[in-house]
Design a protein around this motif. Structure first.
Motif, short mmCIF file in Angstrom:
data_model
loop_
_atom_site.label_atom_id
_atom_site.label_comp_id
_atom_site.label_asym_id
_atom_site.label_seq_id
_atom_site.Cartn_x
_atom_site.Cartn_y
_atom_site.Cartn_z
N GLN A 431 -7.50 -2.68 17.47
CA GLN A 431 -8.08 -1.35 17.04
C GLN A 431 -7.58 -0.87 15.90
O GLN A 431 -8.40 -0.32 14.74
N HIS A 432 -6.28 -0.96 15.44
CA HIS A 432 -5.40 -0.59 14.38
C HIS A 432 -4.99 -2.25 14.16
O HIS A 432 -3.33 -2.42 15.16
N GLY A 433 -5.05 -2.21 13.34
CA GLY A 433 -4.22 -4.00 12.55
C GLY A 433 -3.27 -3.58 12.00
O GLY A 433 -2.95 -1.95 11.82
N LEU A 434 -2.47 -4.03 11.04
CA LEU A 434 -1.35 -3.79 10.26
C LEU A 434 -1.20 -3.16 9.19
O LEU A 434 -1.11 -2.04 8.82
N ARG A 435 -2.62 -3.48 8.34
CA ARG A 435 -3.16 -2.88 7.13
C ARG A 435 -3.12 -1.22 7.53
O ARG A 435 -2.58 -0.93 6.69
N THR A 436 -3.35 -0.79 8.42
CA THR A 436 -4.35 0.36 8.29
C THR A 436 -3.27 0.63 9.44
O THR A 436 -2.59 2.10 9.12
N ARG A 437 -2.80 0.52 10.09
CA ARG A 437 -1.18 1.02 11.18
C ARG A 437 -0.36 1.89 9.44
O ARG A 437 0.85 2.67 9.35
N VAL A 438 -0.26 0.64 9.02
CA VAL A 438 0.82 0.89 7.36
C VAL A 438 0.41 1.89 6.21
O VAL A 438 1.28 2.57 6.41
N VAL A 439 -0.67 2.23 6.07
CA VAL A 439 -1.34 2.92 5.28
C VAL A 439 -1.30 4.42 6.09
O VAL A 439 -1.07 5.65 5.78
N GLN A 440 -1.67 4.51 7.35
CA GLN A 440 -1.62 5.63 8.22
C GLN A 440 -0.04 6.28 7.98
O GLN A 440 0.25 7.38 8.19
N THR A 441 1.58 5.43 8.72
CA THR A 441 2.38 5.70 8.72
C THR A 441 3.02 5.81 7.32
O THR A 441 3.21 7.19 7.11
N VAL A 442 2.66 5.88 6.15
CA VAL A 442 3.10 6.09 5.01
C VAL A 442 2.16 7.72 4.93
O VAL A 442 2.60 8.46 4.19
N GLY A 443 1.09 7.51 4.78
CA GLY A 443 0.31 8.93 4.84
C GLY A 443 1.63 10.14 5.76
O GLY A 443 1.81 11.22 5.24
N GLU A 444 1.13 9.93 6.88
CA GLU A 444 2.38 10.58 7.37
C GLU A 444 3.55 11.26 6.89
O GLU A 444 3.71 12.09 7.00
N ALA A 445 4.00 10.04 6.38
CA ALA A 445 5.40 10.37 5.71
C ALA A 445 5.46 11.12 4.92
O ALA A 445 5.73 11.79 4.30
N GLY A 446 4.43 11.62 4.02
CA GLY A 446 3.88 12.09 2.37
C GLY A 446 4.22 13.40 3.20
O GLY A 446 5.00 14.09 2.41
N THR A 447 3.75 14.03 4.27
CA THR A 447 4.12 15.31 4.51
C THR A 447 5.60 15.19 4.87
O THR A 447 5.58 17.07 4.06
N LEU A 448 6.52 14.46 5.47
CA LEU A 448 8.27 14.97 5.48
C LEU A 448 8.38 14.76 3.36
O LEU A 448 9.47 15.58 3.54
N LEU A 449 8.00 14.16 2.89
CA LEU A 449 9.19 13.83 1.71
C LEU A 449 8.61 14.50 0.61
O LEU A 449 9.43 14.87 0.03
N GLY A 450 7.38 15.16 1.10
CA GLY A 450 6.56 16.35 -0.46
C GLY A 450 6.04 14.80 -0.78
O GLY A 450 5.07 16.33 -2.37
N PHE A 451 5.87 14.15 -1.06
CA PHE A 451 5.03 13.72 -2.30
C PHE A 451 4.32 12.70 -1.55
O PHE A 451 4.90 11.80 -0.44
N ALA A 452 3.38 12.22 -2.29
CA ALA A 452 2.73 10.58 -1.72
C ALA A 452 3.23 9.29 -1.89
O ALA A 452 2.87 8.72 -3.33
N PRO A 453 3.72 8.40 -1.05
CA PRO A 453 4.80 7.28 -1.42
C PRO A 453 3.59 6.10 -1.91
O PRO A 453 2.40 6.28 -2.10
N SER A 454 4.09 5.78 -2.77
CA SER A 454 2.57 4.52 -3.64
C SER A 454 2.80 2.84 -2.32
O SER A 454 4.08 2.92 -1.40
N LEU A 455 2.18 2.52 -2.77
CA LEU A 455 2.01 1.40 -1.51
C LEU A 455 1.35 -0.15 -2.11
O LEU A 455 0.01 -0.04 -2.66
N ARG A 456 1.79 -0.91 -1.70
CA ARG A 456 1.08 -2.13 -2.37
C ARG A 456 0.86 -3.06 -1.23
O ARG A 456 2.41 -3.59 -0.25
N MET A 457 0.04 -3.38 -0.28
CA MET A 457 -0.27 -4.88 0.46
C MET A 457 -0.77 -5.91 -0.31
O MET A 457 -1.82 -6.11 -0.93
N GLU A 458 -0.18 -7.01 0.11
CA GLU A 458 -0.63 -8.11 -0.12
C GLU A 458 -0.46 -10.09 0.70
O GLU A 458 0.60 -9.41 1.34
N GLY A 459 -1.73 -10.58 0.92
CA GLY A 459 -1.61 -11.30 1.38
C GLY A 459 -2.99 -11.05 3.16
O GLY A 459 -3.24 -9.61 3.12
#
Length: 559
Positions: A431-459
């Motif tokens: 149901q959830h590939g690596l791309r989806t789960r990485v995007v979700q994890t990074v999005g959720e971390a934005g609340t703890l960090l106080g800002f949105a991390p930049s994200l790059r995925m390739e391959g």
């Protein structure tokens, strides 16, 4: 006549020298007119022979300079807005002088006067006209001026500008007439060149669409075909950069899967938000969107959705070098048609793959039925026969062998039944590939960090990374971002996940306080990350970038 008495006749006093001079001047004028008409005809023929638009425009300026005996000539092409010049070709100025003058004029002053009022304009001195406001530094002095518009059918294509008639003379009405005649022929030549250019470009787009269709139908990997789409679009339009972005599973972001050309390395693999990006605007709007130069784009750009029916499969973006012309309406239409054709080919290839998959599953069902109805029943019957023959055998060793054979048959039946189950079961896609789960994890971390991390995925992150590895990557990413939030005091965090076909690398970089020398909880967490990497034959590296902070690289081989 008068008789002098000696038989001689006295003729009236005639100024023969003046008559001869006048006759000679008229002959010279007639010869000059003939030569000029001949030169005009040659110029018209020369311009009409060309089919390449750039060459046509150059020939027009060169012919105009010769016909009216001017030192300098230029042709300004009016841009899509109808108020400024999008192209400016000059004759008589060296490359060094052009570089010293600076950017080409955009259509102000006397040049803009012809744009606003497309009628012939002849001036003895440029500076005396109300619209004149001088020349830029490094510009040669110019006094006399002659300008005429060039019309292509009912549209003003541009203007011819001639200055500085040789010998310090002024442009005359005859010069204006000759130049106006050339402008009419130039309009026809430009129209022919544009039609030829349009036909050539249409043929190029058709060939490009056929190439994409053939590549897809031949079974090439989708990533290769997407790369071909970007390369062909870049080649035909002369763009400096071409990208193809595909939506991530949630649909709220786009991942740049392919990037070719200028700045490609910095863009490839980047995750773009749907809101606030040119590709995102085309994705949500479902139509072409034009843009200008930005930090990521070298110059004028256009983004076109790759649409099949009502579904947007991705976005094709092209950008030119700064200073080049914007993408015209005709170019955008061709690009949209090519993107639609590519989307249709992609859908047909998917349908073909689905049909092949269905055929494969049906074949598996048939094999499973045959194994169940024929092979298992025969084996079962054979086992029953052996068991029933057991009482007729007196030799103990023979009985033992029969028992082993019956056990082997039972085991074989179990294996076949397991195989049947495997054939009939369809492996459900995660149901959830690596791309989806990485995007979700990074999005959720934005609340703890106080800002949105930049994200790059390739391959290939969804199809080439096994599920156990996906779970570990997500766990490592979550732990790394949690460490940044708890200990680093960072203001920026960059995340990249790259699969180069040989190794999968997760990199998390922050600008925080760096790695402390004490702090057991964090050390314990890092030890867990290292163990996860070691479990897959990989390793964990922690370094400090030049500007400070921490860079974590979790890297494992991809088998």
């Amino acid at each position: 006549m008068e008789n002098t008495g000696d038989g001689a006749v006295r003729l009236p006093h005639l100024r023969l020298d003046e008559l001869l001079e006048e006759l000679q001047s008229r002959l010279d004028a007639a010869r000059g007119t003939r030569d000029r008409v001949h030169s005009l005809l040659e110029a018209v023929l020369s311009v009409g022979r060309e089919l390449d638009l750039e060459h046509v425009l150059r020939r027009i300026v060169e012919a105009a300079v010769v016909l009216v005996d001017a030192e300098y000539g230029a042709l300004g092409v009016i841009g899509p807005d109808g108020r400024t010049l999008s192209q400016f070709l000059t004759v008589g100025l060296s490359e060094d002088r052009i570089a010293a003058i600076g950017p080409h004029p955009s259509g102000h002053g006397i040049l803009g006067e012809l744009i606003r009022h497309p009628e012939p304009l002849r001036l003895p001195r440029i500076c005396e006209h109300a619209a004149s406001y001088g020349f830029p530094e490094g510009h040669p002095p110019m006094h006399s001026f002659l300008g005429v518009p060039i019309r292509v059918r009912d549209q003003v294509f541009g203007n011819l500008y001639l200055t500085e008639k040789h010998g310090g003379a002024q442009f005359e009405a005859e010069d204006e007439s000759v130049l106006s005649t050339l402008a009419v022929a130039a309009g026809v030549a430009i129209d022919n060149a544009r039609l030829y250019e349009e036909a050539t470009r249409r043929e190029q787009w058709l060939r490009a669409g056929a190439a994409v269709t053939n590549r897809l139908m031949s079974g090439s990997p989708p990533d290769d075909v997407i790369g071909l789409i970007a390369e062909l679009a870049q080649e035909i339009t002369g763009a400096a950069l071409a990208t193809v972005a595909l939506p991530v599973p949630q649909g709220d972001a786009l991942s740049v899967e392919v990037a070719v050309g200028d700045r490609a390395d910095g863009i490839r693999g980047r995750v773009l938000p749907v809101d606030g990006s040119l590709s995102g605007a085309a994705y949500t709007g479902g139509g072409p969107v034009h843009g200008s130069a930005t930090e990521s784009l070298p110059g004028p750009a256009v983004a076109v959705p790759v649409t099949s029916g009502d579904a947007v499969r991705g976005v094709l973006l092209l950008a030119r070098v700064k200073g080049q012309a914007e993408f015209s309406h005709e170019e955008t239409e061709h690009l949209a048609g090519f993107a639609g054709q590519a989307a249709l080919a992609m859908e047909l290839a998917e349908r073909r793959a689905d049909a092949q998959q269905i055929a494969l599953l049906e074949d598996r069902d048939r094999i499973a039925r045959d194994l169940h109805d024929l092979a298992i029943q025969r084996l079962f019957a054979t086992g029953m026969t052996l068991q029933s023959a057991d009482r007729f055998i007196d030799h103990p060793e023979a009985v033992e062998r029969v028992h082993r054979a019956v056990d082997d048959l039972d085991e074989t039946i179990k294996i076949i039944r397991s195989t049947i189950f495997g054939l009939r079961s369809r492996e459900a896609a995660p149901q959830h590939g690596l791309r989806t789960r990485v995007v979700q994890t990074v999005g959720e971390a934005g609340t703890l960090l106080g800002f949105a991390p930049s994200l790059r995925m390739e391959g290939l992150l969804d199809t080439q990374v096994p599920r156990p590895v996906v779970d570990d990557v997500v766990a490592v990413l979550g732990e790394a971002l949690a460490n940044v939030a708890r200990h680093a005091g960072a203001t920026t965090t960059d995340v990249s996940v790259v699969n180069d076909g040989h190794h999968l690398a997760l990199t998390v970089t922050d600008d925080g306080t760096g790695i402390p020398h004490t702090g057991h909880p964090r050390r314990s967490g890092l030890r867990n990350l290292a163990e996860r990497a070691s479990h897959h034959g990989g390793e964990l590296h922690l370094t400090t970038p030049e500007g400070g902070g921490t860079r974590l690289v979790w890297r494992i081989p991809v088998r």
